[in-house]
Design a protein around this motif. Structure first.
Motif, PDB file in Angstrom:
ATOM      1  N   UNK A  75     -22.382   2.330  13.141  1.00  0.00           N
ATOM      2  CA  UNK A  75     -23.011   0.902  13.708  1.00  0.00           C
ATOM      3  C   UNK A  75     -22.672  -0.089  12.473  1.00  0.00           C
ATOM      4  N   UNK A  76     -21.821  -0.919  12.466  1.00  0.00           N
ATOM      5  CA  UNK A  76     -20.961  -1.984  11.566  1.00  0.00           C
ATOM      6  C   UNK A  76     -20.007  -1.551  10.839  1.00  0.00           C
ATOM      7  N   UNK A  77     -19.658  -0.069  10.861  1.00  0.00           N
ATOM      8  CA  UNK A  77     -18.606   0.282   9.648  1.00  0.00           C
ATOM      9  C   UNK A  77     -18.068   1.565   9.929  1.00  0.00           C
ATOM     10  N   UNK A  78     -16.832   1.704   9.836  1.00  0.00           N
ATOM     11  CA  UNK A  78     -16.229   3.100  10.430  1.00  0.00           C
ATOM     12  C   UNK A  78     -15.633   3.463   8.420  1.00  0.00           C
ATOM     13  N   UNK A  79     -15.687   4.740   8.166  1.00  0.00           N
ATOM     14  CA  UNK A  79     -15.080   5.706   7.045  1.00  0.00           C
ATOM     15  C   UNK A  79     -14.140   6.404   7.396  1.00  0.00           C
ATOM     16  N   UNK A  80     -12.902   6.206   7.701  1.00  0.00           N
ATOM     17  CA  UNK A  80     -12.061   7.220   7.322  1.00  0.00           C
ATOM     18  C   UNK A  80     -11.396   8.225   5.928  1.00  0.00           C
ATOM     19  N   UNK A  81     -12.352   9.561   5.662  1.00  0.00           N
ATOM     20  CA  UNK A  81     -11.801  10.303   4.663  1.00  0.00           C
ATOM     21  C   UNK A  81     -10.618  11.103   4.461  1.00  0.00           C
ATOM     22  N   UNK A  82      -9.686  10.787   3.303  1.00  0.00           N
ATOM     23  CA  UNK A  82      -8.571  12.141   4.184  1.00  0.00           C
ATOM     24  C   UNK A  82      -8.140  12.652   2.797  1.00  0.00           C
ATOM     25  N   UNK A  83      -8.362  14.421   2.828  1.00  0.00           N
ATOM     26  CA  UNK A  83      -8.075  14.574   1.439  1.00  0.00           C
ATOM     27  C   UNK A  83      -7.112  15.596   1.357  1.00  0.00           C
ATOM     28  N   UNK A  84      -6.309  15.858   0.408  1.00  0.00           N
ATOM     29  CA  UNK A  84      -4.878  16.446   0.855  1.00  0.00           C
ATOM     30  C   UNK A  84      -4.934  17.099  -0.888  1.00  0.00           C
ATOM     31  N   UNK A  85      -5.135  18.787  -0.954  1.00  0.00           N
ATOM     32  CA  UNK A  85      -5.392  19.220  -1.927  1.00  0.00           C
ATOM     33  C   UNK A  85      -3.853  19.468  -2.462  1.00  0.00           C
ATOM     34  N   UNK A 135       3.171  10.364  -6.539  1.00  0.00           N
ATOM     35  CA  UNK A 135       4.409  11.460  -7.944  1.00  0.00           C
ATOM     36  C   UNK A 135       3.639  11.560  -8.957  1.00  0.00           C
ATOM     37  N   UNK A 136       2.796  10.154  -8.926  1.00  0.00           N
ATOM     38  CA  UNK A 136       1.724  10.823 -11.216  1.00  0.00           C
ATOM     39  C   UNK A 136       1.046  12.524 -10.735  1.00  0.00           C
ATOM     40  N   UNK A 137       1.052  12.266 -10.183  1.00  0.00           N
ATOM     41  CA  UNK A 137      -0.016  13.419  -9.564  1.00  0.00           C
ATOM     42  C   UNK A 137       0.696  14.573  -9.114  1.00  0.00           C
ATOM     43  N   UNK A 138       1.782  14.894  -9.269  1.00  0.00           N
ATOM     44  CA  UNK A 138       2.637  16.524  -9.491  1.00  0.00           C
ATOM     45  C   UNK A 138       2.331  16.512  -7.802  1.00  0.00           C
ATOM     46  N   UNK A 139       3.130  15.549  -6.923  1.00  0.00           N
ATOM     47  CA  UNK A 139       3.031  16.022  -5.855  1.00  0.00           C
ATOM     48  C   UNK A 139       4.063  15.662  -5.197  1.00  0.00           C
ATOM     49  N   UNK A 140       4.953  16.957  -4.868  1.00  0.00           N
ATOM     50  CA  UNK A 140       6.791  16.727  -4.656  1.00  0.00           C
ATOM     51  C   UNK A 140       6.707  15.521  -3.525  1.00  0.00           C
ATOM     52  N   UNK A 181       1.413  -1.009   0.428  1.00  0.00           N
ATOM     53  CA  UNK A 181       0.017   0.006  -0.446  1.00  0.00           C
ATOM     54  C   UNK A 181       1.167   1.494   0.190  1.00  0.00           C
ATOM     55  N   UNK A 182       1.602   1.218   0.871  1.00  0.00           N
ATOM     56  CA  UNK A 182       2.515   2.366   0.581  1.00  0.00           C
ATOM     57  C   UNK A 182       3.636   2.269  -0.370  1.00  0.00           C
ATOM     58  N   UNK A 183       3.609   1.525  -1.127  1.00  0.00           N
ATOM     59  CA  UNK A 183       4.294   2.301  -2.137  1.00  0.00           C
ATOM     60  C   UNK A 183       3.365   2.002  -3.493  1.00  0.00           C
ATOM     61  N   UNK A 184       2.759   2.178  -3.666  1.00  0.00           N
ATOM     62  CA  UNK A 184       1.526   2.227  -4.829  1.00  0.00           C
ATOM     63  C   UNK A 184       0.845   3.923  -4.433  1.00  0.00           C
ATOM     64  N   UNK A 185       0.018   4.452  -2.570  1.00  0.00           N
ATOM     65  CA  UNK A 185       0.340   5.873  -2.740  1.00  0.00           C
ATOM     66  C   UNK A 185       0.841   6.499  -2.886  1.00  0.00           C
ATOM     67  N   UNK A 186       2.486   5.542  -2.877  1.00  0.00           N
ATOM     68  CA  UNK A 186       3.858   7.280  -2.988  1.00  0.00           C
ATOM     69  C   UNK A 186       4.220   7.186  -4.879  1.00  0.00           C
ATOM     70  N   UNK A 206      -9.923  13.786  -6.861  1.00  0.00           N
ATOM     71  CA  UNK A 206     -11.100  14.985  -7.386  1.00  0.00           C
ATOM     72  C   UNK A 206     -10.537  16.476  -7.885  1.00  0.00           C
ATOM     73  N   UNK A 207     -11.019  16.357  -8.497  1.00  0.00           N
ATOM     74  CA  UNK A 207     -10.205  17.974  -9.470  1.00  0.00           C
ATOM     75  C   UNK A 207      -9.098  17.474  -9.350  1.00  0.00           C
ATOM     76  N   UNK A 208      -7.951  19.050  -8.321  1.00  0.00           N
ATOM     77  CA  UNK A 208      -6.672  18.508  -8.099  1.00  0.00           C
ATOM     78  C   UNK A 208      -5.991  17.634  -6.348  1.00  0.00           C
ATOM     79  N   UNK A 209      -7.752  17.323  -5.324  1.00  0.00           N
ATOM     80  CA  UNK A 209      -7.251  17.023  -4.434  1.00  0.00           C
ATOM     81  C   UNK A 209      -7.009  15.252  -4.717  1.00  0.00           C
ATOM     82  N   UNK A 210      -6.039  15.093  -3.980  1.00  0.00           N
ATOM     83  CA  UNK A 210      -5.684  13.346  -3.936  1.00  0.00           C
ATOM     84  C   UNK A 210      -6.637  13.286  -2.364  1.00  0.00           C
TER      85      UNK A 210
END
Length: 333
Positions: free
Chosen positions: A316-326, A225-230, A216-221, A263-267
């Motif tokens: 109940x029965x589900x937790x979702x954590x969503x992270x935004x990185x504009x 990078x492919x999306x222009x993140x330093x 997961x670490x390798x895929x996200x990194x 989403x637009x310029x947000x990962x």
């Protein structure tokens, strides 16, 4: 639960006030007298405001130059948790130095890549406005926040009224009739439903053991990078997402689904588990106790520092954590 010190009510010197204005004249009529009062009381008035507000005040407070310290909005308002922590550090440093200060702050919530803030950004920032009623109180200094009805929705302005115990008027600060205690405000806003995940995502991974985090670490990194993140910004994204996924694996003890999309310029990265363990509304807003006691506290606190927006949908029965990185926000400074 947050321990409410009620600094604004006990006369400790901490007063958290909002100036809600809809015209330039309203800003001048309320803010200029407040600045003059503060200039005669405090060693420094830190002005973290936008260019328009600074130009608006020109000619009205020029004689206060020895007290007013103008600072760059972008230096404070990077990621939302960074802004919250930067102001806390400033207050702590001034208190330790024995100086008396007043902070005037104008939240910069717009993503420069888009005309509107990313979904949930203003609402997410209001949570920090609520929490600072407790975390800033020990430093005994006033904080005044500027909010403009021309730039924010009615719902956001309602949140401003609910998170600030005082409202600034030309006659000075007055009680806000809509103010809610921090833990109450956070609990009320914690019952949210996230917008649906897009059908097409960049990555969709099911994790069942900690050993899979390396992939997961390798895929996200690579994706960042492919999306222009330093490199540093990409690393912050990876560290945050992996920390949240790791916490879910360790504490939920069920498979964790991790999806990532643009989403637009947000990962955006979302972690879902089905363990049904509720997340307290106040989780991650306080630096974790290293002696401590609550599992996973470090993960959410770290996420709120490194991501821009952290949204939690816990039912109940589900937790979702969503992270935004504009992209723009992640590369400020």
């Amino acid at each position: 639960m947050i321990v409410n010190r009620r600094g604004h009510e006990a006369g400790s010197g901490f007063v958290h006030t909002a100036l809600i204005a809809g015209t330039d004249d309203e800003v001048i009529d309320a803010l200029v007298p407040a600045l003059r009062r503060s200039a005669s009381t405090y060693d420094e008035v830190l002005m973290v405001v936008g260019k328009h507000t600074r130009a608006l005040l020109a000619g009205h407070v020029d004689d206060l130059a020895g007290v007013l310290r103008w600072d760059d909005v972008a230096a404070f308002y990077r990621r939302l948790g960074f802004a919250y922590e930067s102001f806390r550090r400033y207050l702590a440093e001034q208190a330790e130095a024995g100086r008396r200060v007043h902070v005037i702050a104008e939240p910069d919530l717009a993503d420069k890549s888009d005309a509107d803030p990313p979904p949930g950004r203003a609402e997410a920032y209001l949570a920090y406005e609520a929490v600072c009623n407790d975390t800033y109180a020990p430093y005994r200094f006033p904080v005044t926040c500027l909010w403009d009805t021309r730039h924010h929705s009615a719902a956001v302005i309602e949140g401003v009224q609910a998170t600030h115990p005082r409202l600034l008027t030309p006659a000075g600060p007055q009680p806000s009739p809509h103010y809610r205690q921090p833990d109450q405000y956070l609990t009320l806003r914690s019952h949210v439903t996230l917008p649906p995940v897009p059908r097409a995502v960049s990555h969709d991974q099911i994790l069942s053991e900690v050993a899979q985090l390396s992939r997961l670490r390798a895929l996200l990194n690579a994706w960042a990078g492919d999306n222009g993140f330093a490199e540093e910004s990409a690393d912050d994204l990876v560290v945050t997402a992996v920390e949240i996924a790791s916490n879910a694996l360790c504490h939920a003890a069920t498979p964790v689904r991790v999806r990532a999309w643009r989403h637009d310029d947000t990962l955006v990265v979302q972690c879902d588990d089905t363990a049904g363990i509720p997340i307290p509304a106040t989780a991650g807003y306080h630096r974790p106790d290293t002696t401590g006691a609550l599992p996973g506290g470090r993960g959410l606190w770290l996420a709120r520092q490194l991501a821009d927006v952290v949204l939690i949908d816990s039912h109940a029965g589900r937790t979702s954590i969503r992270l935004h990185f504009p992209h723009d926000v992640m590369h400020r400074g």
